[in-house]
Scaffold this motif. Structure first.
Motif, PDB file in Angstrom:
ATOM      1  N   VAL A 177      -4.956  21.109   0.981  1.00 33.37           N
ATOM      2  CA  VAL A 177      -4.439  19.783   0.610  1.00 33.37           C
ATOM      3  C   VAL A 177      -4.777  18.810   1.360  1.00 33.37           C
ATOM      4  N   ILE A 178      -5.395  17.997   0.412  1.00 35.71           N
ATOM      5  CA  ILE A 178      -6.139  16.516   0.476  1.00 35.71           C
ATOM      6  C   ILE A 178      -5.187  15.283   0.408  1.00 35.71           C
ATOM      7  N   GLU A 179      -5.992  14.530   1.204  1.00 36.65           N
ATOM      8  CA  GLU A 179      -4.771  12.780   0.851  1.00 36.65           C
ATOM      9  C   GLU A 179      -5.992  11.746   0.629  1.00 36.65           C
ATOM     10  N   ILE A 180      -6.023  11.115  -1.108  1.00 35.52           N
ATOM     11  CA  ILE A 180      -6.540  10.187  -1.118  1.00 35.52           C
ATOM     12  C   ILE A 180      -5.816   9.436  -0.501  1.00 35.52           C
ATOM     13  N   GLN A 181      -6.511   7.823   0.137  1.00 39.16           N
ATOM     14  CA  GLN A 181      -5.690   6.769   0.977  1.00 39.16           C
ATOM     15  C   GLN A 181      -6.389   5.709  -0.137  1.00 39.16           C
ATOM     16  N   ASP A 182      -5.492   4.463   0.366  1.00 40.47           N
ATOM     17  CA  ASP A 182      -6.286   3.733   0.041  1.00 40.47           C
ATOM     18  C   ASP A 182      -6.969   2.918  -1.597  1.00 40.47           C
ATOM     19  N   LEU A 183      -5.342   3.516  -2.263  1.00 38.29           N
ATOM     20  CA  LEU A 183      -5.880   3.088  -3.341  1.00 38.29           C
ATOM     21  C   LEU A 183      -4.907   1.678  -4.447  1.00 38.29           C
ATOM     22  N   ARG A 184      -4.527   1.634  -5.537  1.00 36.75           N
ATOM     23  CA  ARG A 184      -4.334   0.205  -5.866  1.00 36.75           C
ATOM     24  C   ARG A 184      -2.789   0.426  -6.507  1.00 36.75           C
ATOM     25  N   PRO A 185      -1.784   0.150  -5.330  1.00 33.39           N
ATOM     26  CA  PRO A 185      -0.550   0.008  -6.539  1.00 33.39           C
ATOM     27  C   PRO A 185      -0.593  -0.243  -8.718  1.00 33.39           C
ATOM     28  N   GLY A 186       0.353   0.526  -9.151  1.00 34.84           N
ATOM     29  CA  GLY A 186       0.164   0.365 -10.410  1.00 34.84           C
ATOM     30  C   GLY A 186      -0.732   0.663 -10.399  1.00 34.84           C
ATOM     31  N   VAL A 187      -1.974   1.176 -10.968  1.00 35.02           N
ATOM     32  CA  VAL A 187      -3.086   1.530 -11.106  1.00 35.02           C
ATOM     33  C   VAL A 187      -3.061   3.030 -11.236  1.00 35.02           C
ATOM     34  N   SER A 188      -3.699   3.137 -12.733  1.00 31.84           N
ATOM     35  CA  SER A 188      -3.665   4.575 -12.867  1.00 31.84           C
ATOM     36  C   SER A 188      -4.779   5.377 -13.006  1.00 31.84           C
ATOM     37  N   TYR A 189      -4.612   6.877 -11.696  1.00 29.72           N
ATOM     38  CA  TYR A 189      -5.926   7.520 -11.525  1.00 29.72           C
ATOM     39  C   TYR A 189      -5.076   8.802 -12.412  1.00 29.72           C
ATOM     40  N   CYS A 190      -6.561   9.740 -12.679  1.00 29.62           N
ATOM     41  CA  CYS A 190      -7.042  11.130 -12.523  1.00 29.62           C
ATOM     42  C   CYS A 190      -7.776  11.759 -11.463  1.00 29.62           C
TER      43      CYS A 190
END
Length: 214
Positions: A177-190
């Motif tokens: 289990v990993i967490e990817i942080q500091d991403l931008r709200p409203g953006v689509s990530y895959c």
């Protein structure tokens, strides 16, 4: 006699080969070049390298199929195996066609991990599950491929705003289990992931994409 010899040659199975994914191992072959070879029946034998006697594979004895499951017969994964196939048609038997040597531990293809994603407003949590072998523990659960190899998970993120083909490696290791942080709200990530084997420098294929919008 000559006609029989011609028939023997023309129905002889071609391109006998092992294929294996996560130790699920099958033998494949192609029919001989004669038109009649479509109606041939096939007989499969196997053995461990160095053994003198061939074993019949009962479930693949007199079958019309061009594939035979040898998962159970190749379960000693460090041993090298051979298999061979012959065809029969109208009472005439071809000679045997031999496979190349096959050692499951060296040659099985490791599949990608299973990936599930959940998100909060600025981060994505990725859950990873290693592919599983067909072999079972005493309690009945299947044994993951991480038991047989030193495998790492590689996790990649794709920012769909920038470029759908550009994968950025964000994690390599054994955590499930990993967490990817500091991403931008409203953006689509895959997210895609693969299994990596440092010792042999092998990678699995990529997992299917799991996409989310924060």
């Amino acid at each position: 006699v000559l006609e029989n010899q011609d028939l023997q040659d023309s129905i002889k199975p071609q391109k006998v080969e092992f294929r294996s994914l996560n130790f699920n191992t099958t033998l494949h072959w192609q029919p001989g070049w004669a038109k009649e070879a479509r109606d041939a029946l096939y007989f499969v034998q196997y053995k461990v390298y160095g053994q003198s006697t061939w074993q019949n594979k009962e479930e693949c004895w007199g079958v019309s199929s061009h594939v035979c499951d040898l998962t159970h017969e190749t379960s000693d994964i460090q041993e090298p195996y051979y298999s061979r196939v012959r065809a029969a048609l109208a009472g005439v038997y071809s000679s045997w066609s031999l496979s190349c040597r096959f050692t499951p531990w060296r040659e099985t293809v490791i599949g990608p991990p299973m990936v599930t994603v959940a998100h909060s407003n600025k981060s994505i949590t990725v859950k990873l599950q290693a592919p599983r072998s067909p072999y079972r523990r005493k309690r009945g659960s299947t044994i993951p491929m991480t038991n047989y190899y030193d495998l790492l998970y590689q996790v990649f993120i794709i920012n769909n705003l920038l470029d759908e083909q550009h994968r950025v490696l964000v994690y390599e290791g054994k955590e499930k289990v990993i967490e990817i942080q500091d991403l931008r709200p409203g953006v689509s990530y895959c997210i895609v992931a693969k299994m990596y084997m440092p010792m042999l420098d092998h990678s699995s294929a990529y997992s299917s994409r799991q996409c989310t919008v924060l």
